[in-house]
Design a protein around this motif. Structure first.
Motif, short mmCIF file in Angstrom:
data_model
loop_
_atom_site.label_atom_id
_atom_site.label_comp_id
_atom_site.label_asym_id
_atom_site.label_seq_id
_atom_site.Cartn_x
_atom_site.Cartn_y
_atom_site.Cartn_z
N GLU A 46 0.81 -1.21 0.00
CA GLU A 46 0.00 0.00 0.00
C GLU A 46 0.85 1.27 0.00
N ASP A 47 2.03 1.24 0.58
CA ASP A 47 2.87 2.44 0.54
C ASP A 47 4.32 2.12 0.19
N ASP A 48 4.56 0.93 -0.31
CA ASP A 48 5.92 0.55 -0.67
C ASP A 48 5.85 -0.41 -1.87
N TRP A 49 6.17 0.14 -3.05
CA TRP A 49 6.08 -0.65 -4.28
C TRP A 49 6.98 -1.88 -4.24
N ASP A 50 8.03 -1.83 -3.45
CA ASP A 50 9.02 -2.90 -3.48
C ASP A 50 8.83 -3.93 -2.38
N ALA A 51 7.81 -3.75 -1.56
CA ALA A 51 7.60 -4.70 -0.46
C ALA A 51 7.41 -6.10 -1.05
N ARG A 101 -11.55 -5.78 -4.36
CA ARG A 101 -11.75 -4.61 -5.23
C ARG A 101 -11.77 -3.32 -4.41
N LEU A 102 -12.50 -3.33 -3.30
CA LEU A 102 -12.58 -2.14 -2.44
C LEU A 102 -11.20 -1.79 -1.90
N ARG A 106 -8.96 1.59 -2.52
CA ARG A 106 -8.45 2.37 -1.41
C ARG A 106 -6.94 2.58 -1.57
N SER A 107 -6.23 1.55 -2.02
CA SER A 107 -4.79 1.67 -2.21
C SER A 107 -4.46 2.74 -3.24
N LYS A 108 -5.28 2.81 -4.29
CA LYS A 108 -5.05 3.86 -5.31
C LYS A 108 -5.26 5.24 -4.70
N ARG A 109 -6.32 5.37 -3.89
CA ARG A 109 -6.56 6.67 -3.26
C ARG A 109 -5.42 7.03 -2.32
N LYS A 110 -4.92 6.04 -1.61
CA LYS A 110 -3.85 6.29 -0.66
C LYS A 110 -2.58 6.76 -1.38
N ASP A 178 -9.61 8.10 5.64
CA ASP A 178 -10.18 7.00 4.84
C ASP A 178 -9.74 5.67 5.47
N PRO A 179 -10.26 5.38 6.69
CA PRO A 179 -9.79 4.17 7.38
C PRO A 179 -10.20 2.89 6.65
N ILE A 180 -9.47 1.80 6.86
CA ILE A 180 -9.85 0.50 6.29
C ILE A 180 -11.16 0.09 6.94
N PRO A 181 -12.19 -0.21 6.12
CA PRO A 181 -13.46 -0.59 6.72
C PRO A 181 -13.34 -1.92 7.48
N GLU A 182 -14.10 -2.03 8.54
CA GLU A 182 -14.16 -3.29 9.27
C GLU A 182 -14.81 -4.33 8.37
N VAL A 183 -14.24 -5.53 8.31
CA VAL A 183 -14.84 -6.54 7.44
C VAL A 183 -15.77 -7.49 8.19
N LEU A 184 -15.59 -7.60 9.51
CA LEU A 184 -16.49 -8.45 10.28
C LEU A 184 -17.52 -7.58 10.99
#
Ligand code: ZN
Length: 185
Positions: A46-51, A101-102, A106-110, A178-184
């Motif tokens: 999400e913030d490191d292309w090389d991870a 997909r969501l 979000r990664s693109k927005r970040k 833009d927090p990561i939505p809770e999935v549960l």
């Protein structure tokens, strides 16, 4: 699927041999074959292309960027897998794909967030987002350190580390906005 390297047939369902392999692995762990839930999803890049990409713990695919952390009330360990394995475990491929997909959006927005129109302030930067102001500024006590303020909330760390540059500050700000939505539920 480019992101996971996992195999889907023409009908969008996993092919039979792949499914059989997944079930065999679950059986060998003494784990349930179905009834899993995704408790968290994250993007290893999400913030490191090389991870490094993640290795799916179920099928062994080495190209998992979006990691679905699966949990089951009758099994003691969580299992971190790619999209299709997550779909197999929860019995809902479409739900797993939608979750991914969501997360991808979000990664693109970040990624684009630091490039937005930040304004220079006397001790940092500001941006108005959804009608609310975000402030990034240097600490009075330690000018090396940056803090982020949004809706009265102030953070000084990003991923557990002190914030010392604009990029980390902008990513920390993004997580507030833009927090990561809770999935549960
Ligand atoms: Zn897998």
């Amino acid at each position: 699927m480019k992101d996971t390297g996992q195999s889907l047939g023409h009908d969008g369902q996993p092919d039979k041999s792949y499914l059989a392999r997944c079930q065999k692995t679950l059986r060998s762990w003494g784990a349930p074959l179905s009834g899993w839930h995704c408790k968290k999803i994250y993007d290893v890049r999400e913030d490191d292309w090389d991870a490094p990409l993640h290795v799916c713990e179920l099928c062994g695919c080495t190209k998992v960027r979006y990691v679905h952390v699966m949990t089951h009330p009758d099994y003691f360990e969580d299992v971190s897998v790619g999209c299709i394995c997550a779909g197999v475990m929860e019995g809902d491929i479409l739900a797993a794909k939608e979750r991914e997909r969501l997360m991808r959006n979000r990664s693109k927005r970040k990624r684009s967030f630091p490039k937005r129109k930040w304004h220079q302030t006397p001790n940092g930067w500001s941006l108005t987002c959804h009608g609310e102001q975000i402030l990034i500024g240097h600490s009075r006590h330690n000018p090396e350190r940056l803090g982020v303020k949004y809706r009265g909330q102030c953070v000084w760390t990003y991923k557990g580390k002190p914030i010392t540059n604009f990029l980390s500050a902008a990513y920390a700000a993004f997580n507030l906005v833009d927090p990561i939505p809770e999935v549960l539920p």
